[in-house]
Design an enzyme around this catalytic site. Structure first.
Site, PDB file in Angstrom:
ATOM      1  N   GLU A 151       0.861  -1.197   0.101  1.00 13.08           N
ATOM      2  CA  GLU A 151       0.049  -0.123   0.023  1.00 13.08           C
ATOM      3  C   GLU A 151       0.785   1.234   0.012  1.00 13.08           C
ATOM      4  O   GLU A 151       1.534   1.849   1.143  1.00 13.08           O
ATOM      5  CB  GLU A 151      -0.928  -0.061   1.303  1.00 13.08           C
ATOM      6  N   CYS A 181      -2.395   9.275   2.042  1.00 15.00           N
ATOM      7  CA  CYS A 181      -1.713   8.563   0.805  1.00 15.00           C
ATOM      8  C   CYS A 181      -2.877   9.100  -0.370  1.00 15.00           C
ATOM      9  O   CYS A 181      -2.568   9.121  -1.374  1.00 15.00           O
ATOM     10  CB  CYS A 181      -1.725   7.292   1.027  1.00 15.00           C
TER      11      CYS A 181
HETATM   12  P1  NAD Z   1       8.273   5.471   4.743  1.00  8.97           P
HETATM   13  O1  NAD Z   1       8.063   4.589   3.510  1.00  8.97           O
HETATM   14  O2  NAD Z   1       9.170   6.400   4.986  1.00  8.97           O
HETATM   15  O3  NAD Z   1       7.918   4.511   5.853  1.00  8.97           O
HETATM   16  C1  NAD Z   1       6.869   3.383   5.830  1.00  8.97           C
HETATM   17  C2  NAD Z   1       7.303   2.385   6.791  1.00  8.97           C
HETATM   18  O4  NAD Z   1       8.265   1.660   6.040  1.00  8.97           O
HETATM   19  C3  NAD Z   1       7.936   2.775   8.225  1.00  8.97           C
HETATM   20  O5  NAD Z   1       7.548   1.970   9.171  1.00  8.97           O
HETATM   21  C4  NAD Z   1       9.473   2.545   7.847  1.00  8.97           C
HETATM   22  O6  NAD Z   1      10.434   2.488   8.920  1.00  8.97           O
HETATM   23  C5  NAD Z   1       9.621   1.345   7.059  1.00  8.97           C
HETATM   24  N1  NAD Z   1      10.633   0.971   6.138  1.00  8.97           N
HETATM   25  C6  NAD Z   1      11.099   2.114   5.440  1.00  8.97           C
HETATM   26  N2  NAD Z   1      12.142   1.688   4.677  1.00  8.97           N
HETATM   27  C7  NAD Z   1      12.037   0.400   4.757  1.00  8.97           C
HETATM   28  C8  NAD Z   1      12.708  -0.720   3.953  1.00  8.97           C
HETATM   29  N3  NAD Z   1      13.678  -0.623   3.241  1.00  8.97           N
HETATM   30  N4  NAD Z   1      12.365  -2.137   4.351  1.00  8.97           N
HETATM   31  C9  NAD Z   1      11.360  -2.284   5.380  1.00  8.97           C
HETATM   32  N5  NAD Z   1      10.749  -1.211   6.109  1.00  8.97           N
HETATM   33  C10 NAD Z   1      11.001  -0.215   5.805  1.00  8.97           C
HETATM   34  O7  NAD Z   1       6.688   6.095   4.843  1.00  8.97           O
HETATM   35  P2  NAD Z   1       6.013   7.314   6.043  1.00  8.97           P
HETATM   36  O8  NAD Z   1       6.837   8.484   5.615  1.00  8.97           O
HETATM   37  O9  NAD Z   1       6.002   6.572   7.058  1.00  8.97           O
HETATM   38  O10 NAD Z   1       4.652   7.373   5.173  1.00  8.97           O
HETATM   39  C11 NAD Z   1       4.279   8.040   3.999  1.00  8.97           C
HETATM   40  C12 NAD Z   1       4.170   7.279   3.045  1.00  8.97           C
HETATM   41  O11 NAD Z   1       3.329   6.257   3.122  1.00  8.97           O
HETATM   42  C13 NAD Z   1       3.591   8.187   1.770  1.00  8.97           C
HETATM   43  O12 NAD Z   1       4.186   7.856   0.467  1.00  8.97           O
HETATM   44  C14 NAD Z   1       2.180   7.608   1.595  1.00  8.97           C
HETATM   45  O13 NAD Z   1       1.517   7.730   0.474  1.00  8.97           O
HETATM   46  C15 NAD Z   1       2.328   6.349   2.097  1.00  8.97           C
HETATM   47  N6  NAD Z   1       1.087   5.711   2.639  1.00  8.97           N
HETATM   48  C16 NAD Z   1       0.346   4.807   1.607  1.00  8.97           C
HETATM   49  C17 NAD Z   1      -0.904   4.273   2.063  1.00  8.97           C
HETATM   50  C18 NAD Z   1      -1.701   3.398   1.454  1.00  8.97           C
HETATM   51  O14 NAD Z   1      -2.600   2.848   1.778  1.00  8.97           O
HETATM   52  N7  NAD Z   1      -1.423   3.357   0.088  1.00  8.97           N
HETATM   53  C19 NAD Z   1      -1.509   4.786   3.446  1.00  8.97           C
HETATM   54  C20 NAD Z   1      -0.547   5.314   4.295  1.00  8.97           C
HETATM   55  C21 NAD Z   1       0.618   5.975   3.909  1.00  8.97           C
END
Ligand code: NAD
Length: 506
Positions: free
Chosen positions: A262, A296
């Site tokens: 997601e 998102c």
């Molecule tokens: P992010 O990608 O920085 O982090 C999300 C999560 O992934 C965190 O828990 C982080 O620690 C973990 N993470 C980061 N790199 C990783 C890796 N290499 N391997 C495993 N885990 C890893 O995102 P954020 O800043 O917390 O949130 C914002 C983003 O999330 C935006 O792009 C938003 O659109 C997206 N989002 C999408 C949805 C959806 O349902 N499509 C919902 C909410 C947020």
């Protein structure tokens, strides 16, 4: 206010961030701080998980699976019902903590907890509806059907912006399916995760169950990376940026595991000449400015018919000027801060880059002079071909463009790498149907006379293209948390093979 709510939810000045049946008292990972983005000040400290702690939790989740997966699904549903009741009792407190830790306004903080309650209710019903099909067999005296079994312990990685609801979409549905969970929340929002565990652990303790809902808070990406590589987790559900999703997808594919992704959106709405412009304005305002542009599903691109573009832009600027920005727990406030200093910096850099690429900032886009991470939402006149328009800048920036023919608007709409949410405002049936047809929006979510934000849990939520293709929450999204088994029973006396193959001796 902060201390009272932290106390009510069992948060101390220093907390364990590792839970598996009970809190692991002194986890050995790095210490992280939870910062209130409205003040820029820390609220509490959290001890995160080391590799050793992670191993302990995963063993517990595996053990827990042996017991949990054998309970009849409606019994699992009964326990999720009790968790939903516990969340109802804590709706206000947990909602306020979401507001304090993420900066979203109180109505949205409480709304997020309501979403947890809604998906708990949905999952209770689902626990009696994990249906399989019966399929007509081509062979005589054969019965063929499919059934669904739990997968195992599954990994759930969540983003900061929906720190509790996204976990519950996965957790409650997966739990009634018979899976146990290992949750790695964003390190920006550890307190809400701890509070959720404190609420639900009492329910599970009464049922003498542990190892079902486990938590491993980590510093940054590290624990998520371990999870993606870990064969003991057959499914990784990951919510976050497209960049993170690509890394997780690659690591899980290396071991041929399953992912539910997601990821980021770059959502657009079209406003046609026949639209109810008053309705469109209010809906667009919520989608573009709500959660300070950090959903998102935030509306990032607005495609206006040339005949209404000038008037609508004037109205939108007037509405933007009236948005009250401030402490998100205050009733009159509609927009809180961004999550962190780095998010403010990214927005300021984006504003400069937009102008370098020929975009014109019509309103806002500046940092507010006060403590915390507050900005003005920005309205930008843009060309759809600008590279910045292709990207998701996770901040309240709305790009505005014009079109003459609907086919052109749809082409602009679909010309980005992401495919999460979309909307059209029109009272013309043919335009609405074209937008929803296979020639129309290429997103996982397509709305008519509703902008891009604010999905209900009853539908399957998720998007196409670089948004990752995952679906979670309602409809039949539960199937990803289970393994399908096709079964055939032969109750006759003579061997008969499929496709009429004969294999007789002599
Ligand atoms: P992010 O990608 O920085 O982090 C999300 C999560 O992934 C965190 O828990 C982080 O620690 C973990 N993470 C980061 N790199 C990783 C890796 N290499 N391997 C495993 N885990 C890893 O995102 P954020 O800043 O917390 O949130 C914002 C983003 O999330 C935006 O792009 C938003 O659109 C997206 N989002 C999408 C949805 C959806 O349902 N499509 C919902 C909410 C947020």
């Amino acid at each position: 206010m902060t201390n009272t709510v932290l106390q009510k939810l069992g948060i101390h000045s220093i907390n364990s961030g590792v839970f598996s049946g009970d809190w692991i008292r002194k986890p050995k990972g790095p210490e992280i701080l939870s910062v209130n983005p409205s003040t820029g000040k820390p609220m509490a400290r959290v001890l995160s998980a080391s590799r050793e702690d992670y191993e302990r939790v995963l063993e517990k989740a595996q053990k827990g699976f042996k017991k949990w997966s054998l309970l009849p699904p409606p019994r699992r549903g009964e326990i999720v019902r009790k968790i939903g009741e516990a969340l109802r009792k804590n709706r206000k407190a947990l909602g306020l903590l979401v507001t304090l830790e993420t900066g979203k306004i109180l109505a949205e903080g409480e709304g997020e907890v309501q979403e947890m309650i809604d998906i708990a209710d949905f999952s209770v019903g689902l626990s009696r509806q994990l249906y399989g099909l019966t399929i007509a067999s081509e062979r005589p005296d054969h019965r063929m059907f499919e059934q669904w079994h739990p997968l195992g312990p599954i990994g759930v990685i969540t983003a900061f912006n929906f720190p509790v609801a996204v976990w519950s979409w996965n957790a409650f549905v997966a739990a009634v399916c018979g899976d146990t969970l290992l949750w790695k929340p964003s390190s920006r929002t550890p307190l809400t995760a701890i509070a959720v565990q404190n609420i639900i652990r009492k329910v599970l303790a009464k049922e003498e169950l542990d190892g079902v809902f486990n938590l491993c808070i980590g510093d940054g990406a590290e624990i998520g990376e371990w999870m993606a590589q870990d064969r003991r987790l057959p499914l990784i559900s990951a919510t976050g940026s497209c960049a993170m999703g690509k890394r997780v997808a690659e690591a899980v594919a290396q071991r041929l595991g399953r992912t539910l992704l997601e990821l980021g959106g770059n959502n657009a709405a079209i406003v046609a000449p026949s639209a109810n412009l008053d309705l469109a304005l209010r809906s667009i305002l919520f989608a573009a400015v709500g959660t300070s542009g950090q959903r998102c599903t935030t509306l990032r691109r607005l495609i206006l018919h040339r005949s209404i573009a000038k008037k609508f832009t004037r109205q939108l600027i007037r509405a933007y000027k009236q948005i009250s920005i401030g402490e998100p727990w205050k009733k009159e406030v509609l927009m809180g801060p961004l999550i962190a200093e780095s998010a403010v910096q990214r927005m300021m850099e984006a504003a400069e880059e937009i102008q370098r690429q020929g975009g014109k900032i019509l309103y806002g886009g500046k940092r507010l002079k006060r403590s915390g991470y507050f900005v003005q939402p920005a309205l930008v006149q843009a060309d759809p071909k600008m590279p910045m328009v292709q990207e998701e800048t996770f901040a309240p920036i709305l790009y505005m463009m014009t079109y003459d023919r609907l086919e052109e608007a749809i082409q602009i709409h679909n010309a980005v790498p992401q495919g999460l949410s979309s909307g059209i405002f029109t009272n013309d049936l043919r335009e609405a149907e074209l937008f929803l047809s296979a020639m129309g929006s290429d997103c996982g979510i397509a709305n008519v006379n509703i902008a891009t934000s604010g999905a209900e849990i009853g539908g399957a939520f998720g998007g196409e293209k670089e948004t990752g293709g995952g679906r979670e929450a309602g409809s039949d999204a539960w199937k990803v948390y289970m393994r399908r088994q096709t079964c055939t029973i032969h109750f006759g006396k003579n061997l008969s093979l499929a496709q009429g193959v004969r294999f007789d001796l002599g």
